[in-house]
Structure formats: structure tokens, C-alpha cells
Design an enzyme around this catalytic site. Structure first.
Site, PDB file in Angstrom:
ATOM      1  N   ASP A 107       0.893  -1.218  -0.003  1.00 17.22           N
ATOM      2  CA  ASP A 107      -0.195   0.077   0.020  1.00 17.22           C
ATOM      3  C   ASP A 107       0.684   1.070  -0.070  1.00 17.22           C
ATOM      4  OD1 ASP A 107      -2.338   1.779   0.473  1.00 17.22           O
ATOM      5  OD2 ASP A 107      -3.263   0.016   1.373  1.00 17.22           O
ATOM      6  N   ASP A 151      -3.059   4.387  -2.726  1.00 22.07           N
ATOM      7  CA  ASP A 151      -4.011   5.251  -1.819  1.00 22.07           C
ATOM      8  C   ASP A 151      -4.687   6.589  -2.426  1.00 22.07           C
ATOM      9  OD1 ASP A 151      -5.454   4.914   0.868  1.00 22.07           O
ATOM     10  OD2 ASP A 151      -4.381   6.753   1.251  1.00 22.07           O
ATOM     11  N   GLU A 164      -6.349   3.313  -6.021  1.00 18.40           N
ATOM     12  CA  GLU A 164      -7.639   3.618  -5.452  1.00 18.40           C
ATOM     13  C   GLU A 164      -8.152   4.987  -5.966  1.00 18.40           C
ATOM     14  OE1 GLU A 164      -9.667   3.670  -1.029  1.00 18.40           O
ATOM     15  OE2 GLU A 164      -8.063   5.187  -1.538  1.00 18.40           O
ATOM     16  N   HIS A 170     -11.210  -3.148   3.927  1.00 13.98           N
ATOM     17  CA  HIS A 170     -11.103  -2.492   5.402  1.00 13.98           C
ATOM     18  C   HIS A 170     -11.860  -1.235   5.569  1.00 13.98           C
ATOM     19  CE1 HIS A 170      -8.202  -0.478   2.837  1.00 13.98           C
ATOM     20  NE2 HIS A 170      -8.245   0.667   3.928  1.00 13.98           N
ATOM     21  N   ASP A 171     -12.403  -0.730   4.505  1.00 16.52           N
ATOM     22  CA  ASP A 171     -13.139   0.700   4.493  1.00 16.52           C
ATOM     23  C   ASP A 171     -14.571   0.389   4.803  1.00 16.52           C
ATOM     24  OD1 ASP A 171     -10.807   2.300   4.576  1.00 16.52           O
ATOM     25  OD2 ASP A 171     -10.861   2.355   2.428  1.00 16.52           O
TER      26      ASP A 171
END
Ligand code: ISL
Ligand code: CA
Length: 548
Positions: A98, A199, A254, A326-327
Site C-alpha cells: 500500500d 491510496d 484507489e 477494510h473501509d
């Protein structure tokens, strides 16, 4: 169609803090992941995406990095990292890191230097602006509530933070900053990292005139003011040319705010990313207020998202498919039925994920059908977004009970509870006190039980992953949706000159008649989630994959 590994990849997302704790401090860590590499391999996946593991004060689950060149102490050190990547490569697994470069932590040395004085050589690594009319420079809201600007005592200017006050945004206009980012990427790629998940890459090019937002709708604000900035494709192109093109690396951006109309501007053919995560379905049930403003969603809108995005990449570009991370809430709690039909709907969603065109991403725990976690009070939340959201909600007079209902539906804590390895009190995650409570349904939902059951959710995932790998049409074939008159049926073909596969999904608690449009389809059932499948009816949450 040219065959490339990142199109064929099946990615498993590991949230390190909640995966496996090796030393009893209650926090998952790199040695814990190493212990579980054989498990990951056994799923049949080919790559792992790790959420951030860098040094961080951990204001936002490690998405606030204070040192890009070292590992978060609680997770281990660089030797552990080297062992991890070696262990993965020995098993034929690729590692995707990430990369968080829209912002740093306010504890990063760059920011310390930047905030000190207006004349600092690091001043322009971030965005500094004088206030306007006694307030912030503009009306931009932060993702995590309140203004996106924070006044700093030292110089009396405001800095921009699209996320928390402890996550100041980096200024990509600055050439020295861009060089630092490239050097840092090379450091990790030289260690053998195979891919980068970038990200909020959609937001790195700012509209530097900082115009006021003219909409109260948060997701529209993202599209119009934060994402798709004027130099976005240029910045991505520069990284590709100067770094990625020199490695065999997979890049996935992302992309909140990126739309089907502009996605190709940032993808391969234009010297861009290999693929993006879009949020078509993920934002579908968000009202103007964003995450904590839920609105109903319909199955037909859900299907439309997949169709629209697949269309966007019909001629060029490439997509990714994910149903949770995870969000967001747990996949089965959000799109399926996590009580009566938990197993059936988990298997249906697995089928959907692995029969769509686009690189699939599986979030840890979804392979055993883990469900949402219910906070009993906001004090149990470990997530800054929920904690800040509650602060803002109180200003609007919302009660804790009402906010909890929303947070338990859409909050990020849902997906971040420890991985459920077995039925013991800490689910085999840790011998100490877990950093976040374990979902007590681990007594029934856990890996060790499902590994021994041929009909378990886990066994189904393994079989479905095998089918994806055995049938290239599921990766490369065209996606052809079939219209039916039933709101809950999701039916499509995957088609190539060599092969044709039919997928029929009944996304509903009630059974229904078999769709007439495909009733005459003759072929071999590759997989299904009911033993008593017939051509007359579709059971509740039934999924069937037929090779024609
Ligand atoms: O969840 C969202 C909306 O409420 C997304 O817009 C999400 O916040 C956004 O895509 C950014 O997410 C990423 O960057 C954040 C971090 O908190 C998330 O965990 C990460 O996935 C800031 O770094
Ligand atoms: Ca630990």
C-alpha cells in the site's frame, strides 16, 4: 487478448493489525502473516495486498505514515519484511504494498520542517494558505468530518488535510517532493515488491486555486474538487515512466471520484495505472452526507454498476472487482444475508466476485463468511472516521443509539475485527488481549472448522478460485448481462471464442422460478451452492455456474 499476470491475479487482502498476532501483544504482525502463508497459499490466490505496514502514529490505521522507510514497530522490522517477501515468493505469491502518498502523518519529518516557518525548504511539500474572513481558506470538508483546513500557530497559516488533522496533504506540484516519492517507491520495488496499491491516488493533483465547493453532496465534492485534478494523469505518467516501467510491477490506484467516463485517462493505454478501484457500488447506499448518511440501494442499481464499469473497459483499460475491504461493512452483511442465509449468500458473492471481468480482490475473512461487528457503544470504536463522525453527529443532535445503528451498518470497524482462526476465546488470533474485540460468532465461523468441512464457505471459495484459474474465459472473456423480469436475479454470460459460461445468481431470501431467458441452456454445472439444484426453481441466494 494479450495475457498478463496482473489480469490473471487473484488477490487476497491482508489487514495486518487483525490477521495474526505472533507475540501476544494483541496486535497482528509480520511474523504472524509469515505463520499463515501456507493458509493463504491453500486458498489458491496468487497475490497478497498488505494494508500499510510503515512507521506511523496510527491515527488512521497506518494511513498516516511518519517514516516510509521503516516498518511499524508493533508489526516487526525490515528483517521480518524480507522474510515475509521471501516466504511469499517461495510459494509463488506476489506482494502488493500500500503506497500512501496523498498525505503523510503530521509526525513525518517533512511536516515538522514544513510547519516551522514560511521560509522552510520543506514548506512547499504541503499546502499552506492564509485564512479568509477569519476562517479557513475555503469551505472544503474533510473525509473525516469538519473543515479540511487546520490553522497552525507557528506561522498563522492553514494547512490542507483531506483526511484527519494528523494527515496533511502532500503538494505534488513540488518537483523535489515527487522525486522523494519516486526514490521511496524504488526502495520497495528493489526489495522485490511486485505491486503497488496507491491510496487515494485520484486526489494527488489539487485544484490549486482552491475554489469553494458548490455542492453539499460529499461524493460529488470528491468528484468535482478532490479527484481528477488537472495534473493527475501527468503525475501518474511520470511515475510510470520514471519508475514502474523499469520493473515488472502491478499498479492499482484507489480511485474515489474517478468515473466510468474519465477512468481511461488514468489507465494503461495512456501510460497510466494498470487498474483502479472504483466506488460505484460502494457509494451506492450513501446519501449526500456520505458514509453516515445511508440511503436504500436496489439490486438493479447494483447490477448496473457492474455493467457500466465493464463497458468502460470493453475496448481498452482493465478493471478490478471487490465487494468489501477494510473501509466498508462486511461483504455478506452488506450485499447478502448474514443470518439465515449467511453461508449461501457468502458463496453467491464469492461466485460473483470470481466470475466477473476484472482482477478480483478478496478481503481477509470473507473467505469464511465473517460478518459485521456490532459496537455496543461508540467508546468501542477504534476508527477515527466513526469517532469523528459521532462528534459531528452530536452537533446535529443525533442520539448515540441512532448513530450506532448507522455505524454498525456502514462503519469501518465492521471489517476490522480480528481474523477468526478457531473457536477459542480470542479466535486463535492472539494469546493476549486483541487490540479490537473479536466477533463472538467465531465459535461457529472460523477457519479451523471450515477447513474440515467439504461444504463450508471456505471450501467453496477454494473450489471457485480453482475454477477461475482453470477457465481463462472468466478472466478475459466478454461480459454479457442477461435481462430478466426478476429484480433479484443477476444473470450473465462470460464469452470468448473458445468458451462460454453462464452465471445465474438469485440475490434474494425467497426462491423464484428459473429465469426463462436461459432455461434452455445446456451444459455442465461447474459449481453451485445447493445440492438440489433444478431447472425449475432457484433457491434463496442460489448461485449456479454452467459451462455451455
Ligand atoms: O470510505 C470511503 C468514503 O467514506 C472512501 O472514500 C475512502 O475513505 C477513501 O477511498 C480513502 O481511503 C483510503 O485512504 C484513507 C484511509 O483512511 C482508508 O483506509 C484508505 O483505504 C486515508 O488514507
Ligand atoms: Ca503482535
Amino acid at each position: 487478448m494479450e495475457r498478463v499476470w496482473w489480469k490473471e491475479a487473484i488477490v487476497y487482502q491482508v489487514y495486518p493489525r487483525s490477521f495474526k498476532d505472533s507475540n501476544g501483544d494483541g496486535i497482528g504482525d509480520l511474523p504472524g502473516i509469515i505463520e499463515k502463508l501456507d493458509y493463504i497459499k491453500s486458498l489458491g490466490v496468487t497475490a497478497v495486498w498488505l494494508n500499510p505496514i510503515y512507521q506511523s502514529p496510527n491515527e488512521d490505521g497506518g494511513y498516516d505514515i511518519s517514516d516510509y522507510y521503516s516498518i511499524l514497530k508493533e508489526f516487526g522490522n525490515l528483517q521480518d519484511f524480507d522474510r515475509l517477501i521471501q516466504g511469499m515468493h517461495e510459494r509463488g505469491l506476489k506482494l502488493i504494498m500500500d503506497l500512501v502518498v496523498n498525505h503523510t502523518s503530521d509526525e513525518h519529518p517533512w511536516f515538522h520542517a514544513s510547519r516551522k516557518s514560511a521560509g522552510s525548504p520543506y514548506r512547499d511539500y504541503y499546502f499552506w494558505k492564509p485564512g479568509k474572513n477569519g476562517g479557513p481558506p475555503n469551505n472544503w470538508p474533510s473525509f473525516f468530518g469538519g473543515s479540511a483546513w487546520q490553522l497552525d500557530e507557528a506561522t498563522g497559516e492553514y494547512y490542507l488535510h483531506l483526511f484527519s488533522v494528523k494527515q496533511p496533504d502532500l503538494n505534488w506540484e513540488d518537483t523535489a517532493l515527487r522525486k522523494e516519492v519516486r526514490d521511496m517507491m524504488k526502495f520497495w520495488l528493489d526489495k522485490g515488491v511486485d505491486g503497488l496499491r496507491l491510496d487515494v491516488i485520484s486526489a494527488i493533483s489539487k485544484r490549486t486555486s482552491f475554489p469553494d465547493a458548490d455542492t453539499p453532496d460529499f461524493n460529488e465534492t470528491i468528484r468535482k474538487y478532490y479527484a481528477n485534478g488537472p495534473r493527475l494523469s501527468e503525475f501518474i505518467g511520470e511515475m510510470r515512466e520514471k519508475v514502474w516501467n523499469h520493473y515488472d510491477v502491478m499498479t492499482i490506484g484507489e480511485g474515489p471520484g474517478i468515473t466510468p467516463d474519465n477512468a481511461l485517462d488514468y489507465l494503461d493505454e495512456r501510460q497510466g495505472l494498470n487498474m483502479i478501484f472504483h466506488f460505484g457500488h460502494m457509494f451506492m447506499d450513501q446519501g449526500p452526507g456520505g458514509r453516515f448518511d445511508p440511503v436504500p440501494w436496489s439490486k438493479s442499481d447494483f447490477r448496473k454498476v457492474f455493467m457500466t464499469w465493464d463497458n468502460a473497459f470493453a475496448k481498452s483499460g482493465w478493471g478490478s472487482i471487490f465487494l468489501g475491504n477494510h473501509d466498508f461493512a462486511r461483504m455478506v452483511s452488506r450485499w447478502g444475508n448474514d443470518s439465515t442465509f449467511r453461508e449461501q449468500s457468502s458463496k453467491l458473492l464469492c461466485t460473483l466476485l470470481l466470475t466477473m471481468r476484472g482482477t478480483p480482490f478478496i478481503f481477509q475473512g470473507d473467505e469464511i463468511g465473517m460478518t459485521n461487528f456490532q459496537l455496543k457503544s461508540i467508546s468501542e470504536s477504534r476508527d477515527i472516521e466513526t469517532i469523528n463522525g459521532w462528534r459531528e453527529a452530536q452537533k446535529r443532535g443525533i442520539t448515540e443509539a441512532a448513530f450506532l445503528r448507522v455505524a454498525n451498518y456502514s462503519g469501518r470497524d465492521n471489517a476490522r475485527t480480528p481474523m477468526q482462526w478457531d473457536n477459542s476465546s480470542n479466535a486463535g488470533f492472539s494469546t493476549g488481549t486483541p487490540w479490537m474485540p473479536v466477533n463472538t460468532n467465531n465459535v461457529a465461523i472460523n477457519v479451523s472448522r471450515q477447513e474440515h468441512e467439504p461444504d463450508s464457505v471456505l471450501s467453496y471459495w477454494k473450489k471457485m478460485i480453482g475454477i477461475r484459474k482453470a477457465h481463462p474465459v472468466l478472466t478475459y472473456g466478454a461480459y454479457k448481462p442477461v435481462e430478466t423480469d426478476n429484480e433479484h436475479l443477476f444473470v450473465y454470460y462470460r464469452e470468448s471464442p473458445e468458451e462460454k459460461i453462464l452465471v445465474i445468481l438469485n440475490m434474494s431470501d425467497t426462491d423464484t422460478k428459473f429465469p426463462s431467458a436461459v432455461r434452455d441452456a445446456r451444459g455442465q454445472v461447474l459449481i453451485g451452492n445447493y445440492a438440489n439444484q433444478t431447472k425449475d426453481r432457484m433457491n434463496s441466494w442460489e448461485a449456479i455456474v454452467i459451462q455451455l
